[in-house]
Design an enzyme around this catalytic site. Structure first.
Site, mmCIF file in Angstrom:
data_model
loop_
_atom_site.group_PDB
_atom_site.id
_atom_site.type_symbol
_atom_site.label_atom_id
_atom_site.label_comp_id
_atom_site.label_asym_id
_atom_site.label_seq_id
_atom_site.Cartn_x
_atom_site.Cartn_y
_atom_site.Cartn_z
ATOM 1 N N CYS A 74 35.945 38.932 43.085
ATOM 2 C CA CYS A 74 34.690 39.282 42.723
ATOM 3 C C CYS A 74 34.982 40.237 41.086
ATOM 4 O O CYS A 74 35.307 40.752 41.120
ATOM 5 C CB CYS A 74 34.574 40.150 43.267
ATOM 6 S SG CYS A 74 32.613 41.170 42.750
ATOM 7 N N CYS A 197 25.583 38.247 40.675
ATOM 8 C CA CYS A 197 26.984 38.269 40.800
ATOM 9 C C CYS A 197 28.666 37.857 39.773
ATOM 10 O O CYS A 197 28.005 37.045 39.247
ATOM 11 C CB CYS A 197 27.277 36.771 41.666
ATOM 12 S SG CYS A 197 28.561 35.903 42.502
HETATM 13 N N1 API Z 1 30.966 36.476 47.643
HETATM 14 C C1 API Z 1 32.128 35.747 46.771
HETATM 15 C C2 API Z 1 33.239 37.059 46.320
HETATM 16 C C3 API Z 1 32.255 38.066 45.459
HETATM 17 C C4 API Z 1 31.851 37.575 44.364
HETATM 18 C C5 API Z 1 30.934 38.405 43.712
HETATM 19 N N2 API Z 1 30.154 39.549 44.185
HETATM 20 C C6 API Z 1 31.244 38.432 42.078
HETATM 21 O O1 API Z 1 30.818 39.230 41.405
HETATM 22 O O2 API Z 1 31.742 37.507 41.642
HETATM 23 C C7 API Z 1 32.977 34.681 47.472
HETATM 24 O O3 API Z 1 33.210 34.933 48.408
HETATM 25 O O4 API Z 1 33.088 33.028 47.208
#
Ligand code: API
Length: 258
Positions: A74, A197
């Site tokens: 993340c 994200c």
């Molecule tokens: N939901 C993503 C992980 C968190 C990614 C996101 N919150 C970031 O800032 O990179 C997954 O399961 O692939």
């Protein structure tokens, strides 16, 4: 059990963060993680992050999606964890920590955290989209009139349809300028649009460069939660020295009986 937590947000991607250096958190309790992330019955967050000790680096990052499942890297969460480690005095203004996708260097200046991301060597280009992994899997698709686009509906269709059980995060993009893009993301494991994200905007910046939509090695991305800057080097299709930079803010500290 009384549990102390801190609430952080990085461009609107928000997290419950726990100092787990004494290994007190019940890490296999998926139900508890999902409950803490629940926006009605819990604290509410896109994910939960543990700060843990590590023998080889300053600290270890453990990341869980809002559905309670441990997940891949993340980017916004990593930036928030660096801010938390700085707040605790675990680090100064520079650090190297370990996460599920390996070692990450980072620097912090005030509210701004600059996080080094993993290298990207493979970008799958299809007529309507690109797919790449920036620590988490990302589908990147250019659309018209992004602000009117049904991100939840179209994102879920792709996440469960094209990507099946393992799924992928889905990023919809509109170009704003020669080195600027708007992005909205449907996030796997949150199963909804998030305000931003980090690994997603990193994937978008690299995909837009690969597709020739920008020639710049520094790309500005506007998300519903704020602006992020991604910089990188590129040699023969290999992307290295990738940095994700943006704000990481402590919102409040809390205690919950669980
Ligand atoms: N939901 C993503 C992980 C968190 C990614 C996101 N919150 C970031 O800032 O990179 C997954 O399961 O692939």
């Amino acid at each position: 059990m009384k549990l102390q937590f801190f609430k952080y947000q990085g461009t609107g991607n928000d997290f419950v963060i726990i100092d787990n250096r004494q290994d007190i958190f019940p890490k296999n309790n998926t139900k508890l993680v999902a409950q803490l992330c629940d926006r009605r019955f819990g604290v509410g967050a896109d994910g939960l992050i543990l700060l843990e000790n590590d023998k080889m680096s300053d600290f270890k990052m453990v990341y869980y999606n809002a559905d309670g499942g441990e997940s891949t890297m993340c980017g916004n969460g990593g930036r928030c964890l660096v801010a938390f480690a700085h707040f605790l005095g675990v680090i100064g203004n520079e650090t190297t920590f370990v996460a599920v996708d390996g070692l990450h260097e980072a620097t912090i200046e005030g509210d701004l955290v600059n996080l080094k991301m993993v290298d990207v060597d493979e970008i799958r280009e299809k007529p309507a989209y690109a797919f790449l992994d920036t620590g988490s899997p990302h589908h990147v698709q250019l659309v018209e009139e992004l602000q009117k686009f049904d991100v939840h509906k179209e994102g879920a269709k792709l996440r469960y349809g094209l990507y099946g059980k393992a799924g992928s995060n889905i990023n919809f993009v509109e170009q704003e300028g020669s080195d600027a893009f708007q992005v909205r993301t449907y996030e796997r494991g949150v199963e909804d649009e998030t305000y931003s994200c980090g690994t997603g905007v990193t994937a978008v910046a690299i995909a837009m460069h690969k597709l020739g939509k920008t020639n710049s090695n520094t790309v500005k991305i506007t998300t519903p939660g704020g602006d992020l800057s991604i910089s990188f080097e590129q040699n023969n299709g290999h992307y290295t020295n990738i940095h994700l930079k943006g704000p990481a803010i402590q919102v409040y500290k809390g205690e919950i009986e669980c």
